[in-house]
Design an enzyme around this catalytic site. Structure first.
Site, PDB file in Angstrom:
ATOM      1  N   HIS A 119     -22.503 -12.360   7.663  1.00 24.31           N
ATOM      2  CA  HIS A 119     -21.868 -13.632   7.994  1.00 24.31           C
ATOM      3  C   HIS A 119     -20.655 -13.945   7.118  1.00 24.31           C
ATOM      4  CE1 HIS A 119     -26.192 -14.191   9.198  1.00 24.31           C
ATOM      5  NE2 HIS A 119     -25.568 -14.481  10.328  1.00 24.31           N
ATOM      6  N   ASP A 307       7.521  11.720   6.530  1.00 20.37           N
ATOM      7  CA  ASP A 307       7.027  12.601   5.470  1.00 20.37           C
ATOM      8  C   ASP A 307       7.700  13.967   5.448  1.00 20.37           C
ATOM      9  OD1 ASP A 307       5.989  13.740   7.724  1.00 20.37           O
ATOM     10  OD2 ASP A 307       3.948  13.948   6.967  1.00 20.37           O
ATOM     11  N   CYS A 308       8.782  14.135   6.183  1.00 18.01           N
ATOM     12  CA  CYS A 308       9.465  15.435   6.225  1.00 18.01           C
ATOM     13  C   CYS A 308       9.873  15.872   4.820  1.00 18.01           C
ATOM     14  CB  CYS A 308      10.686  15.361   7.136  1.00 18.01           C
ATOM     15  SG  CYS A 308      11.659  16.876   7.187  1.00 18.01           S
ATOM     16  N   MET A 403      15.342  21.602  14.185  1.00 16.12           N
ATOM     17  CA  MET A 403      15.810  22.525  13.163  1.00 16.12           C
ATOM     18  C   MET A 403      16.501  23.747  13.770  1.00 16.12           C
ATOM     19  SD  MET A 403      12.231  24.312  11.918  1.00 16.12           S
ATOM     20  CE  MET A 403      13.012  25.551  10.905  1.00 16.12           C
TER      21      MET A 403
END
Length: 487
Positions: A119, A307-308, A403
């Site tokens: 609760h 994140d490359c 790329m």
């Protein structure tokens, strides 16, 4: 009628009031109050133990007994016998969000709350944010440890238990399954036999990102009742199949297998020429990618998961360590293995493919070098085969904003180059071409990767993967220039 009530003051009072009204009207009503919270270890509480998600097991058993035509009193008697065999402990990353009132208590972002109620009540202890393994270990110490309330009864049942993992409402299935696997592994380490696993949303609290773990000591009779057919949408046994533990290696803690012997990279594709230059080019490339981490992450954040740069930088640091320890050979096959093991994600797969293809091209063509087929021809074919291999598996082509646009530009420069020009000058021209190819991706429509799902209007900057390729090709050119200046 049998009323099953979770042990909370408000629940007892309101269901008690309902029972009294029903009795006045002539109904036969039994009430069973259930509490199995083990957060307090053996500490006695005047109000008794709180009722948590373990009540789902009680409901299932009661329903199965009712299907066997047992009376309400018989069912209540059985539940009173079984209730002491169940325990539950909970943990959460946040508190309950009570509609109209807000958070039930304050919890710092780096803390966990242990032993909560359903609760919005705060728990019994706060822990520093830690791994799933450590969290589960703490929970199991409360639940089935030597000082736990269940310890003796589990022993009397030959260490046979069922576990119920309850998503309190705000966890993803991915997060819950991490807890499931960790729980099974640790219970097996504790020499407990997990007969059934139940996992899902059984008792939830509004927006609470947490999990409760229930255990019940069982015998064949209890398993029969738990396996009895049920059509409840909340019970994860809709197909009426026993939740037997999958004892495959996926859920086991396998003994570490002996490491494979390191391949002889020198024999496979070790270069017989430019060996020192190869290692120096890799070293400069790694340093450049580490320096470019933030920039590449910024480019990737625009369309990807940001994140490359971190992926390439992390791998580069490990690669530099190999170079420092003189473990890096002039071998593309070693680079392929390294990327597969240390880079991860799409980048790891693509780079591993690229270096595997380069290794195959070296092995196929290095013996051809003569007056009609020189080193420039060799490197041209290495890049060509790498392009073809990446395209084969990624479906990407030059012009799709990836790329490959940098690699293809480098290949085109090699195709057009004058073989009489010095190597370091050719390397410089190739690097310039790769950079132009990378920069050209800013105006391209993305046809592959995450960017292909994004509104074209959002694309304004070059592809981070293409920029990364241009960075390390430029580093290769720097290495060529260094060696030329030595002479």
């Amino acid at each position: 009628i049998l009323i099953i009530v979770a042990n909370y003051t408000g629940d007892r009072l309101n269901f008690g009031l309902a029972r009294e009204h029903a009795l006045l009207k002539g109904y036969k009503v039994e009430m069973f109050i259930f509490g199995e919270d083990v957060a307090f270890y053996g500490k006695g509480k005047k109000a008794g133990r709180r009722g948590l998600a373990g009540i789902s097991l009680i409901h299932k058993i009661a329903g199965a007994l009712a299907e066997e035509k047992k009376t309400a009193k018989q069912i209540k008697t059985a539940l009173e016998e079984y209730c002491g065999q169940i325990g539950t402990i909970s943990v959460s990353l946040n508190c309950v969000n009570i509609p109209g009132l807000g958070s039930s208590f304050t919890l710092a972002n780096d803390m966990l709350e242990l032993g909560l109620g359903v609760h919005g009540e705060a728990g019994v202890e706060r822990l520093k944010l830690c791994s799933a393994r450590d969290v589960v270990d703490v929970m199991l110490n409360h639940l089935v440890g030597r000082s736990s309330l269940l310890n003796d009864t589990i022993g009397r049942h030959n260490n046979r238990i069922v576990i119920l993992l309850n998503n309190t409402g705000g966890l993803s299935l991915f997060e819950l399954n991490i807890i499931v696997k960790e729980t099974v592994n640790q219970l097996q380490t504790r020499k407990l036999c997990v007969e059934r696993i139940y996992s899902g949303c059984f008792m939830t609290s509004f927006s609470m990102s947490g999990v409760s773990l229930s255990a019940m000591a069982v015998d064949d009779r209890i398993l029969q009742l738990l396996d009895s057919p049920s059509a409840s949408s909340a019970w994860t046994q809709l197909l009426n199949t026993p939740k037997v533990l999958n004892r495959s290696v996926i859920l086991q803690n396998p003994n570490p297998s002996p490491k494979d012997e390191t391949p002889d990279y020198e024999t496979i594709d070790g270069l017989k020429f430019g060996r020192e230059l190869f290692v120096r080019a890799i070293e400069l490339s790694c340093k450049a990618l580490i320096s470019s981490e933030k920039h590449l992450n910024e480019l990737d954040t625009e369309l990807g998961d940001g994140d490359c740069g971190s992926t390439l930088s992390g791998a580069s640091k490990l690669l530099l360590k190999l170079i420092t320890e003189k473990q890096l050979k002039p071998s593309f096959f070693q680079l392929s293995h390294f990327c597969e093991a240390n880079m991860g994600g799409t980048s790891g797969a693509i780079y591993s493919l690229m270096f595997t293809a380069a290794s195959q091209a070296i092995r196929a063509n290095v013996k051809r070098i003569d007056r009609s087929y020189d080193y420039i021809d060799l490197w041209r074919d290495v890049i060509k085969y790498s392009l073809q291999t990446i395209t084969q598996y990624s479906f990407a082509k030059p012009g799709d904003r990836s790329m490959l646009d940098s690699l293809n530009s480098a290949h085109e420069a090699l195709v057009k180059c004058d073989h009489s020009v010095a190597y370091h000058q050719i390397a410089k021209l190739v690097a310039q071409s790769a950079k132009k190819g990378a920069e050209s991706t800013a105006s391209m429509s993305a046809n592959v990767g995450r960017a292909s799902y994004v509104n074209k209007a959002s694309i304004a900057r070059p592809d981070p993967g293409a920029i990364a390729v241009s960075i390390w090709i430029d580093s290769i050119a720097q290495a060529f220039n260094e060696f030329a200046n030595r002479k």
